[in-house]
Each structure stands twice: as structure tokens, then as C-alpha cells.
Design a protein around this motif. Structure first.
Motif: not given
Length: 409
Positions: A73-74, A208
Motif C-alpha cells: 500500500d505504501s 508514488k
């Protein structure tokens, strides 16, 4: 200059060392990640949303590894990219190609008995074939034909067999197998440079930017990575083949190379199956043994063919060594100290073939291998091994003086 030969030899040594180091790094990481991917436990509902996980122990520490089908997810702040191992291996390998086969084309690349090419022509064919290999392979993979992985792999094998035969019709046996390895390694490294890493960069850019990455990029990269996995072992064989005349110095060297690619498949299939916990296919080792025995049989065919080898005309450079001052003394030294092994029928007990296929029985053969004789028996004491034929110091000095007279005279 005489010293130039020594500098070139050290340059080859340094670049070869670099090539081995980077190759170990690339192959090691490739094998590790293939084994890791196949061995992941995917039967667990992971809170992180990962596709699978694996616990491993190494060097006294424990590692908890998770794989995401597309991406987490990140994105973590620090991301390790596995790419320079591949790039450095190809660059150092190409440097070796230049140092050994381009600068030494008269001795290692061009064989007039195969095809009487000018050096520049042989080098252009070499470079062109490497570029053609990648472009053709990439085009096939991106076409609809490449959607079926099994069909694609079978077709690529046919292409490799055709290239093996084609190289054997153009270059010396040693260069033919080496170029087949370079042809394959170029495809492998280009897969990393043009496909795998760019696709991963697309995924990172999407993350990003807050977009959901398209899983097709991972699928494409996985296909190319799998190809690399099955091609690795044959490439290693081909790169080592130049040390073994039984592999390259036979009319069936292209068939030997073709069977080696099948051995790569059987060996990797065993390990990939075991890593994926899908059984223990011991039959692959039986198949590998049969293929290796077939290779051995093909290498022995020339022993029973009875075909006589015709003497090849000397090149202008070789003629210079034959005409240089001291050649006659060196010739008789080589005949007395080296030809018991370096002969069509070696007299040394238990030796069936001349080491590395180098025969030193005629004046033409001694002139043709002048640089090797100088490096092995003049500039160093590498030959004869353990000085079993008692080559004397003055004979070694005579070899150095003869070589100097030829290159500086």
C-alpha cells in the motif's frame, strides 16, 4: 612491443576476474529469488495483504520475507534494486570478448578452414548477431505468439539450435560456442535492462503518484525472469567450453551446445519443482545423465572418422614469427619439450587429446601459437606443467628472444 603481450594478458586476467565475481553475484541473486518465489507460503491470510511469506535463517539471524503481487500500500523509503549485477556481468563479458576474440581474432575468432573471413568482417558479424538476437527475441515475446509460454519456450529453443549451427559455420569452434553463450547472455541482461527494471520503475512511479499499478508489468517481468532462470546453466557451460576441446573442437559442437540447453532445462526443472514443494522429480537427473552421455558420444565421433587435417596457410602475422630470428631453435625446443602432449596423438600416458586443442607438431603450428608459447613457456614457467620435460632456462630465454625479434623486428 613484447611488453604489450604481457599487459594484454594481465588485462584479460583482471577483466575475467571481474566477470566471474559479477557473474556469481547475478546468478546467485537470480537463483535465490526464483527459489524464494517458488517456496513462498501462499496458504495464509496475511494481515499485510501480501501474496505469500517465508521465514528463513542464515548467518545466525532470522528473516521474515513477504511478497506482494503488485506492490504494498505504501512504498518504503529505501528500496533495493537488483540490476547492477546483471549490467556489470554483461559489460565485463563484452570486454572479455573484445580482449580475447576481437584483438586476437586471427587466432581465436577466424578459422580459415571454417570460413575465410577478414577480421573486420568477423567482428561485424559477431556484433550484429548479438544485436539481432535481442531484437528478434524481444519482438517474439511481445507478439501474440509469445502469450503461450510453452509454445514460446519451444520456439526459442529452435532459434538457439539454429544459432548454434550458424555460429559453427562462421567462426572457429572455440568462438562458435563462446558466441552462443554471449548471444544468450545478451538476451538475459537485456531482459533486465529493457524489460524487468523499467517495468518495476513504472510500478514504483504509480505508487508514488497514488495510482494502482497495473499487474501486467509484473507478469511480463516474471516471464522474462523465468527465461533467464532456465538459460543460466547453459550459458555457464558455454563460457567454460573454451577450456575443453572435446566440447568445441568437434564438427558436432553445435549439437553438443543444443543438448546443453536441454540439460539446463532438466536441472532447473528439478530445483524449481522441489522449491515449489511439488514433488521430487528424480527422473530429471536420469534425463540429464542421458543427455550428457550423448554429448560425450558426439565428442568422440572424430576419433573414428579417420579424416585427415589439412595444414592451413599462415597469416602474414604468423609468417613473421616463422621468419623471425631464432625460430628454428624454438621449433626444436617445442618439439622436444611440448609435443609429447601437444600432438594429434599425445604420447603422455592417459592423455587422449592435446590440452585445449593446441597441437604443436609442425613449424606452422608453432608459428600460429607463438603468443601462447611465449606467455606459457617464455614469460612464465606455466608450461610444461611442473617442468616435466625439463625445459632449461636458456631455452626459455630463446623463446623470449624469438618472440621479441618477431614483434619488434
Amino acid at each position: 612491443m613484447l611488453e604489450l603481450a604481457l599487459v594484454e594478458e594481465w588485462a584479460q586476467f583482471a577483466v575475467r576476474w571481474l566477470h566471474v565475481i559479477t557473474g556469481i553475484a547475478w546468478i546467485g541473486s537470480s537463483f535465490y529469488f526464483i527459489a524464494l518465489d517458488l517456496g513462498l507460503h501462499r496458504d495464509r491470510n496475511l494481515a499485510s495483504g501480501a501474496d505469500g511469506e517465508e521465514w528463513q535463517v542464515h548467518g545466525g539471524g532470522f528473516y521474515h520475507i513477504q511478497k506482494y503481487l503488485v506492490a504494498p500500500d505504501s512504498l518504503p523509503e529505501h528500496l533495493v534494486w537488483f540490476k547492477w549485477e546483471s549490467y556489470a556481468t554483461w559489460l565485463s563479458g563484452f570486454a572479455m570478448l573484445v580482449l580475447v576474440y576481437y584483438l586476437g581474432a586471427d587466432l581465436f575468432l577466424v578459422d580459415p578452414e571454417v570460413l575465410d573471413l577478414p577480421v573486420w568482417g568477423a567482428i561485424l558479424i559477431s556484433l550484429g548477431s548479438l544485436g539481432f538476437g535481442w531484437l528478434a527475441y524481444d519482438m517474439i515475446c511481445k507478439s501474440r505468439f509469445g502469450d503461450d509460454n510453452t509454445r514460446l519456450m519451444l520456439f526459442l529453443y529452435v532459434v538457439l539450435v539454429v544459432m548454434a549451427w550458424g555460429y559453427s559455420q562462421v567462426f572457429s569452434g572455440r568462438a562458435a560456442l563462446l558466441h552462443l553463450g554471449a548471444f544468450t547472455a545478451t538476451i538475459m541482461s537485456a531482459n533486465v535492462f529493457f524489460i524487468i527494471i523499467p517495468n518495476q520503475k513504472v510500478v514504483v512511479a504509480d505508487l508514488k503518484a497514488g495510482r494502482v499499478p497495473d499487474p501486467k508489468y509484473g507478469k511480463i517481468a516474471k516471464q522474462r525472469s523465468t527465461h533467464n532462470n532456465y538459460l543460466t546453466l547453459p550459458v555457464l557451460f558455454l563460457m567454460l567450453s573454451n577450456h575443453y576441446p572435446l566440447a568445441f573442437a568437434t564438427e558436432y559442437n553445435w549439437l553438443i551446445a543444443s543438448l546443453v540447453f536441454l540439460m539446463g532445462v532438466t536441472i532447473r526443472h528439478y530445483f524449481n519443482t522441489v522449491h515449489a514443494r511439488k514433488g521430487n522429480p528424480l527422473w530429471t537427473w536420469a534425463a540429464t545423465l542421458v543427455l550428457f552421455l550423448a554429448i560425450m558420444a558426439l565428442s568422440m565421433v572424430p576419433l573414428y572418422s579417420g579424416d585427415a587435417q589439412e595444414e592451413t596457410a599462415l597469416t602474414p602475422a604468423e609468417q613473421r614469427f616463422a621468419a623471425a630470428e631464432g625460430f628454428e631453435d624454438v621449433y626444436y625446443t617445442v618439439l622436444g619439450r611440448c609435443s609429447m602432449c601437444h600432438a594429434q596423438e599425445p604420447g603422455w600416458e592417459g592423455m587422449r587429446h592435446a590440452p585445449k586443442g593446441v597441437v604443436l607438431e609442425t613449424e606452422a603450428e608453432v608459428a600460429r601459437h607463438a603468443r601462447q608459447i611465449f606467455l606459457q613457456a617464455g614469460a612464465s614457467h606455466a608450461m610444461p606443467p611442473a617442468n616435466v620435460s625439463y625445459m632449461e632456462d636458456q631455452e626459455r630465454r630463446a623463446i623470449v628472444a624469438w618472440y621479441r625479434a618477431a614483434v619488434e623486428g
